[in-house]
Every structure is written in C-alpha cells, then in structure tokens.
Write a protein that holds these residues in place. Structure first.
Motif, PDB file in Angstrom:
ATOM      1  N   ARG A  79      -7.420   7.019 -71.571  1.00  0.00           N
ATOM      2  CA  ARG A  79      -8.276   6.473 -70.529  1.00  0.00           C
ATOM      3  C   ARG A  79      -9.522   7.326 -70.271  1.00  0.00           C
ATOM      4  O   ARG A  79     -10.286   7.052 -69.352  1.00  0.00           O
ATOM      5  CB  ARG A  79      -7.481   6.319 -69.233  1.00  0.00           C
ATOM      6  N   ALA A  80      -9.733   8.353 -71.105  1.00  0.00           N
ATOM      7  CA  ALA A  80     -10.906   9.218 -71.009  1.00  0.00           C
ATOM      8  C   ALA A  80     -11.038   9.865 -69.628  1.00  0.00           C
ATOM      9  O   ALA A  80     -12.140  10.015 -69.089  1.00  0.00           O
ATOM     10  CB  ALA A  80     -12.188   8.453 -71.362  1.00  0.00           C
ATOM     11  N   LEU A  81      -9.915  10.242 -69.047  1.00  0.00           N
ATOM     12  CA  LEU A  81      -9.886  10.934 -67.762  1.00  0.00           C
ATOM     13  C   LEU A  81      -9.712  12.431 -68.026  1.00  0.00           C
ATOM     14  O   LEU A  81      -8.854  12.832 -68.812  1.00  0.00           O
ATOM     15  CB  LEU A  81      -8.734  10.412 -66.896  1.00  0.00           C
ATOM     16  N   THR A  82     -10.514  13.245 -67.397  1.00  0.00           N
ATOM     17  CA  THR A  82     -10.502  14.685 -67.641  1.00  0.00           C
ATOM     18  C   THR A  82      -9.438  15.367 -66.795  1.00  0.00           C
ATOM     19  O   THR A  82      -9.494  15.333 -65.561  1.00  0.00           O
ATOM     20  CB  THR A  82     -11.877  15.294 -67.315  1.00  0.00           C
ATOM     21  N   VAL A  83      -8.480  15.977 -67.457  1.00  0.00           N
ATOM     22  CA  VAL A  83      -7.447  16.736 -66.751  1.00  0.00           C
ATOM     23  C   VAL A  83      -7.983  18.139 -66.478  1.00  0.00           C
ATOM     24  O   VAL A  83      -8.310  18.890 -67.395  1.00  0.00           O
ATOM     25  CB  VAL A  83      -6.137  16.800 -67.563  1.00  0.00           C
ATOM     26  N   ARG A  84      -8.075  18.497 -65.201  1.00  0.00           N
ATOM     27  CA  ARG A  84      -8.618  19.796 -64.807  1.00  0.00           C
ATOM     28  C   ARG A  84      -7.529  20.868 -64.763  1.00  0.00           C
ATOM     29  O   ARG A  84      -7.762  22.020 -65.136  1.00  0.00           O
ATOM     30  CB  ARG A  84      -9.302  19.683 -63.440  1.00  0.00           C
ATOM     31  N   SER A  85      -6.355  20.504 -64.295  1.00  0.00           N
ATOM     32  CA  SER A  85      -5.244  21.464 -64.275  1.00  0.00           C
ATOM     33  C   SER A  85      -3.930  20.703 -64.297  1.00  0.00           C
ATOM     34  O   SER A  85      -3.861  19.551 -63.855  1.00  0.00           O
ATOM     35  CB  SER A  85      -5.317  22.363 -63.034  1.00  0.00           C
ATOM     36  N   TRP A  86      -2.917  21.380 -64.814  1.00  0.00           N
ATOM     37  CA  TRP A  86      -1.572  20.777 -64.901  1.00  0.00           C
ATOM     38  C   TRP A  86      -0.573  21.895 -64.652  1.00  0.00           C
ATOM     39  O   TRP A  86      -0.372  22.767 -65.490  1.00  0.00           O
ATOM     40  CB  TRP A  86      -1.362  20.151 -66.264  1.00  0.00           C
ATOM     41  N   SER A  87       0.007  21.903 -63.472  1.00  0.00           N
ATOM     42  CA  SER A  87       0.958  22.946 -63.101  1.00  0.00           C
ATOM     43  C   SER A  87       2.326  22.334 -62.842  1.00  0.00           C
ATOM     44  O   SER A  87       2.435  21.136 -62.558  1.00  0.00           O
ATOM     45  CB  SER A  87       0.482  23.683 -61.837  1.00  0.00           C
ATOM     46  N   GLY A  88       3.345  23.141 -62.937  1.00  0.00           N
ATOM     47  CA  GLY A  88       4.684  22.607 -62.732  1.00  0.00           C
ATOM     48  C   GLY A  88       5.673  23.658 -62.277  1.00  0.00           C
ATOM     49  O   GLY A  88       5.439  24.865 -62.423  1.00  0.00           O
ATOM     50  N   THR A  89       6.758  23.188 -61.734  1.00  0.00           N
ATOM     51  CA  THR A  89       7.862  24.045 -61.310  1.00  0.00           C
ATOM     52  C   THR A  89       9.173  23.411 -61.741  1.00  0.00           C
ATOM     53  O   THR A  89       9.333  22.190 -61.644  1.00  0.00           O
ATOM     54  CB  THR A  89       7.865  24.236 -59.781  1.00  0.00           C
ATOM     55  N   ASN A  90      10.075  24.227 -62.254  1.00  0.00           N
ATOM     56  CA  ASN A  90      11.422  23.795 -62.608  1.00  0.00           C
ATOM     57  C   ASN A  90      12.430  24.565 -61.780  1.00  0.00           C
ATOM     58  O   ASN A  90      12.402  25.802 -61.748  1.00  0.00           O
ATOM     59  CB  ASN A  90      11.708  24.063 -64.092  1.00  0.00           C
ATOM     60  N   LEU A  91      13.309  23.861 -61.104  1.00  0.00           N
ATOM     61  CA  LEU A  91      14.423  24.469 -60.386  1.00  0.00           C
ATOM     62  C   LEU A  91      15.708  24.041 -61.075  1.00  0.00           C
ATOM     63  O   LEU A  91      15.966  22.838 -61.217  1.00  0.00           O
ATOM     64  CB  LEU A  91      14.448  24.010 -58.921  1.00  0.00           C
ATOM     65  N   LEU A  92      16.500  24.974 -61.526  1.00  0.00           N
ATOM     66  CA  LEU A  92      17.735  24.620 -62.217  1.00  0.00           C
ATOM     67  C   LEU A  92      18.755  25.732 -62.072  1.00  0.00           C
ATOM     68  O   LEU A  92      18.422  26.882 -61.782  1.00  0.00           O
ATOM     69  CB  LEU A  92      17.479  24.324 -63.695  1.00  0.00           C
ATOM     70  N   GLY A  93      20.017  25.353 -62.255  1.00  0.00           N
ATOM     71  CA  GLY A  93      21.105  26.320 -62.186  1.00  0.00           C
ATOM     72  C   GLY A  93      21.859  26.363 -63.494  1.00  0.00           C
ATOM     73  O   GLY A  93      21.314  26.137 -64.564  1.00  0.00           O
ATOM     74  N   GLY A  94      23.159  26.640 -63.430  1.00  0.00           N
ATOM     75  CA  GLY A  94      23.997  26.670 -64.625  1.00  0.00           C
ATOM     76  C   GLY A  94      23.641  27.827 -65.540  1.00  0.00           C
ATOM     77  O   GLY A  94      22.855  28.720 -65.218  1.00  0.00           O
ATOM     78  N   GLY A  95      24.217  27.790 -66.741  1.00  0.00           N
ATOM     79  CA  GLY A  95      23.986  28.852 -67.708  1.00  0.00           C
ATOM     80  C   GLY A  95      22.540  28.942 -68.142  1.00  0.00           C
ATOM     81  O   GLY A  95      22.000  30.039 -68.345  1.00  0.00           O
ATOM     82  N   ASP A  96      21.873  27.785 -68.290  1.00  0.00           N
ATOM     83  CA  ASP A  96      20.486  27.814 -68.723  1.00  0.00           C
ATOM     84  C   ASP A  96      19.595  28.396 -67.641  1.00  0.00           C
ATOM     85  O   ASP A  96      18.644  29.132 -67.925  1.00  0.00           O
ATOM     86  CB  ASP A  96      20.015  26.407 -69.094  1.00  0.00           C
ATOM     87  N   GLY A  97      19.889  28.075 -66.379  1.00  0.00           N
ATOM     88  CA  GLY A  97      19.115  28.657 -65.297  1.00  0.00           C
ATOM     89  C   GLY A  97      19.225  30.168 -65.288  1.00  0.00           C
ATOM     90  O   GLY A  97      18.228  30.889 -65.118  1.00  0.00           O
ATOM     91  N   PRO A 137      21.233  28.963 -58.592  1.00  0.00           N
ATOM     92  CA  PRO A 137      22.627  28.789 -59.022  1.00  0.00           C
ATOM     93  C   PRO A 137      23.356  27.644 -58.343  1.00  0.00           C
ATOM     94  O   PRO A 137      24.196  26.979 -58.964  1.00  0.00           O
ATOM     95  CB  PRO A 137      23.261  30.144 -58.682  1.00  0.00           C
ATOM     96  N   SER A 138      23.032  27.372 -57.079  1.00  0.00           N
ATOM     97  CA  SER A 138      23.750  26.316 -56.360  1.00  0.00           C
ATOM     98  C   SER A 138      23.489  24.926 -56.937  1.00  0.00           C
ATOM     99  O   SER A 138      24.245  23.990 -56.677  1.00  0.00           O
ATOM    100  CB  SER A 138      23.362  26.328 -54.877  1.00  0.00           C
ATOM    101  N   MET A 139      22.434  24.772 -57.750  1.00  0.00           N
ATOM    102  CA  MET A 139      22.133  23.464 -58.350  1.00  0.00           C
ATOM    103  C   MET A 139      23.047  23.149 -59.520  1.00  0.00           C
ATOM    104  O   MET A 139      23.100  21.995 -59.964  1.00  0.00           O
ATOM    105  CB  MET A 139      20.665  23.403 -58.786  1.00  0.00           C
ATOM    106  N   GLY A 140      23.731  24.151 -60.060  1.00  0.00           N
ATOM    107  CA  GLY A 140      24.638  23.912 -61.175  1.00  0.00           C
ATOM    108  C   GLY A 140      23.917  23.298 -62.361  1.00  0.00           C
ATOM    109  O   GLY A 140      22.903  23.818 -62.825  1.00  0.00           O
TER     110      GLY A 140
END
Length: 376
Positions: free
Chosen positions: A224-242, A280-283
């Motif tokens: 769509r020819a739209l200019t992305v100026r910034s792209w930020s993110g947050t991941n909240l996770l638990g379990g062994g991978d967390g 951790p509480s998110m498992g």
C-alpha cells in the motif's frame, strides 16, 4: 485353493525430538495420538487440508516418537501437568497414556550436561547411534529429527565447542535422518556444518505468533506504499522458553528472526526493538504486543497496535507434525539440502524463500505439487 495373503504393513516414520520431554514435544506426541485416534480434530495442521491430498504424506497414525532430553520427568506426567494448566484437554493425558508411555520409553539421555567429559565427536557419535537404533528397533522407513529444545545463546567466535543444537544436527546427518530446527538455536547454521547435505533439512525458528502476524502486516504496508516509521514490540511469556529467553544472548538469537521478517518485507529494518520478558506465572501462554507507527498521504501520522495472546505449544505442535510429514516425504523422493519451500513455517527461512506469508504459502503448495507428482 487361494492362498491367503496378508495386508502389507504400512511404512512407519520416526520423529526424534530434541527436548523430547518439553511442553512442545509433549503436545506433539499427545496431539498426534489424539488426531490419529479421532479424539480431536486436526486444527492447525496445514498438511491435512485438501491441498495436500495425494502427496503421499505419512499418516499421523504411522508416526513413532522418541528423542533426547536432559530432564527425567516422564511424558505421561508432563502431559498431566500441561492439562492442569489448560494447554491440553483435561481428559487427554489419560486417553493417550499408552502412546505417551511408548514415546517416553524411546527417550534417551541428551547432553552435554554439567561435568560431561565427552568430546564433541563422542557426543555426536552417541546421539547418532541413539537415532539409528531407534530406527532399527522400530523398523522405520525413515526418521526426521526435530529440535524443539529451549533457545540457546548464539555461538561466539571464541567458543571451542559446538553448541548442543549443532551436536544434535550433526548426529541427525550422520544417522541419515532429515532435520528440522524449530528453534532459533544454531543447529546446522553453525560454520562447522556448512553442507552440502545428503538429506532434506529445513528451518530455523518456527513461526507461531508475533512473527506470523508480522509476515502478513509487513507486506501490507509495502504493497500500500505506506511508510513504516517504527515497529516495536513486547513479548511476555513463561515456561521453559521464557526462562531460557531471560538470558539476553538467547533473547538476541530469538529477535534476529523477528527483525529479518521486517527487513525482508519492508526493504529495510524500521526503528524499534522487541523486548522479551520472562513471566513465570504465565506458564505456557504468551502475550505479544506490537506498536507500528506509519506515515500516510501528505505525511499523516498513524498507528496500528496489535495484541496476540496464545499458547505456544498448541501453536507449534501442528506445525511440527506438518514439517515431519513433508520432510519424510521429501526424503523418500530423494530431495536433499535446504527446502526453501518450507519458509512458510519459519521466522528465519532457508535462502531462496520469499518473505511474505502469502508468497510462502504459494511456494508450499508448489512443493505439495512436486510431491504429488512423485506419488502418481
């Protein structure tokens, strides 16, 4: 008088899981048994949609499980824990207890562990013997090794030893098994394992949630020819991978694939970072939030925010089963080396794979056509 004939046995395919007693592996084993037994529908398994009919893929009921792990909690117990947390249906562990126990009996000790004095070549030989023995013992037509262990830190130039993921990858090659790296860990991407490979291989890092969405939204902005100026993110996770991703080096390895998707689909990496927080509480559940600042006509500033909440094991398991069925069939028809057509499944696909999800899906259907042609 007609001599009775027996029905030929259906060829069986082995799945050798690295991290065989983890959440993803347990969900794979329990889920496959549930689908094969008609206890649950095959939601999320792309290879059981009509587009893959006639490709000669292994039936879920013909899959046999084993693997390596460094933990001792048996699969039936692990499944009960996952059911208690809502990851598996509450009654599924008991319904497929026999299948879980059979898979657990095929799990062998992994490594290296603390105070393990074996050298890399000794570990590779031991792991390869375990895989080969599994194949012989169960009279398997072929075997696919899948890494679903926790994320490792990226290797450093001064490291003298191969990381565990690369030891297992080398063992898979030695045992003539196809190989899938469903994690961000090095695996076959280590400089010591440059190829060429005599078996089909795929991946790195399964695309299950936030990056799946990015591979759809990135092309949308570009088209769509739209200019992305910034792209930020947050991941909240638990379990062994967390817990594993609480290590900044491991988190950096994970984020590399997320960044690549944006660079490939947008043509450049926008400003912004992704934070990964261990809760951790998110498992086994995770929440991923993205904040996308973009610019439209006449410089109008706009924002898109997305929130993805899901169960990582339930998202990953059907993709693992898909990949095993596709890699086993590819091995059967003589395909070797990285299969770029499987980029649909990965954050960090093999070279030659397109970047957007729609293009990756088209490439995947092209592979299905090749496999179908070999089957007719």
């Amino acid at each position: 008088m007609t001599t009775p004939t027996s029905t030929p046995a259906v060829p069986r395919t082995g799945i050798w899981l690295i991290g065989a007693r983890g959440s993803v592996a347990t969900t794979v084993v329990a889920g496959c048994a549930a689908v094969a037994g008609g206890l649950q529908p095959a939601i999320g398994m792309v290879t059981l949609t009509p587009h893959f009919a006639g490709c000669g893929l292994a039936d879920p009921g013909s899959l046999v499980f084993g693997g390596h792990d460094v933990v001792s909690c048996p699969l039936p117990k692990r499944a009960e824990q996952l059911a208690a947390r809502g990851v598996l249906p509450y009654d599924l562990p008991q319904a497929v207890r026999g299948e879980l126990a059979a898979a657990d009996a095929e799990v062998r000790a992994g490594g290296p562990v603390v105070d393990d004095l074996r050298q890399d070549h000794q570990l590779i030989s031991r792991f390869a013997e375990d895989i080969a023995s599994f194949r012989t013992r169960n009279n398997l037509a072929r075997c696919v090794v899948v890494n679903v262990a926790s994320t490792e830190p990226a290797p450093r130039a001064r490291d003298e030893r191969l990381p565990a993921s690369s030891l297992y990858a080398a063992a898979a090659l030695r045992a003539d098994a196809a190989y899938v790296n469903f994690t961000p860990s090095a695996g076959l991407h280590h400089p010591a394992l440059p190829g060429p490979y005599d078996v089909p291989v795929a991946g790195r890092d399964g695309k299950t949630g936030q990056t799946l969405l990015r591979s759809v939204l990135g092309p949308m902005f570009a088209q769509r020819a739209l200019t992305v100026r910034s792209w930020s993110g947050t991941n909240l996770l638990g379990g062994g991978d967390g817990a594993a991703l609480a290590d900044p080096d491991a988190a950096a390895a994970k984020n590399a694939g997320k960044a690549r998707v944006l660079a490939d689909t947008l043509g450049a990496t926008p400003e912004g970072v992704v934070h990964i927080d261990d809760v951790p509480s998110m498992g086994d559940w995770k929440t991923a939030w993205d904040h996308i600042a973009f610019e439209g006509f006449l410089g109008a500033r706009m924002v898109l925010q997305t929130t993805w909440q899901g169960c990582d094991s339930a998202l990953a398991a059907p993709l693992v089963l898909d990949l095993v069925r596709l890699l086993a069939r590819a091995h059967e028809v003589g395909l070797t080396g990285p299969l770029a057509e499987l980029g649909f499944y990965f954050k960090d696909p093999d070279p030659g794979a397109p970047s957007s999800l729609s293009e990756q899906y088209t490439a995947l259907l092209g592979l299905a056509g090749r496999l179908r042609a070999e089957h007719t």
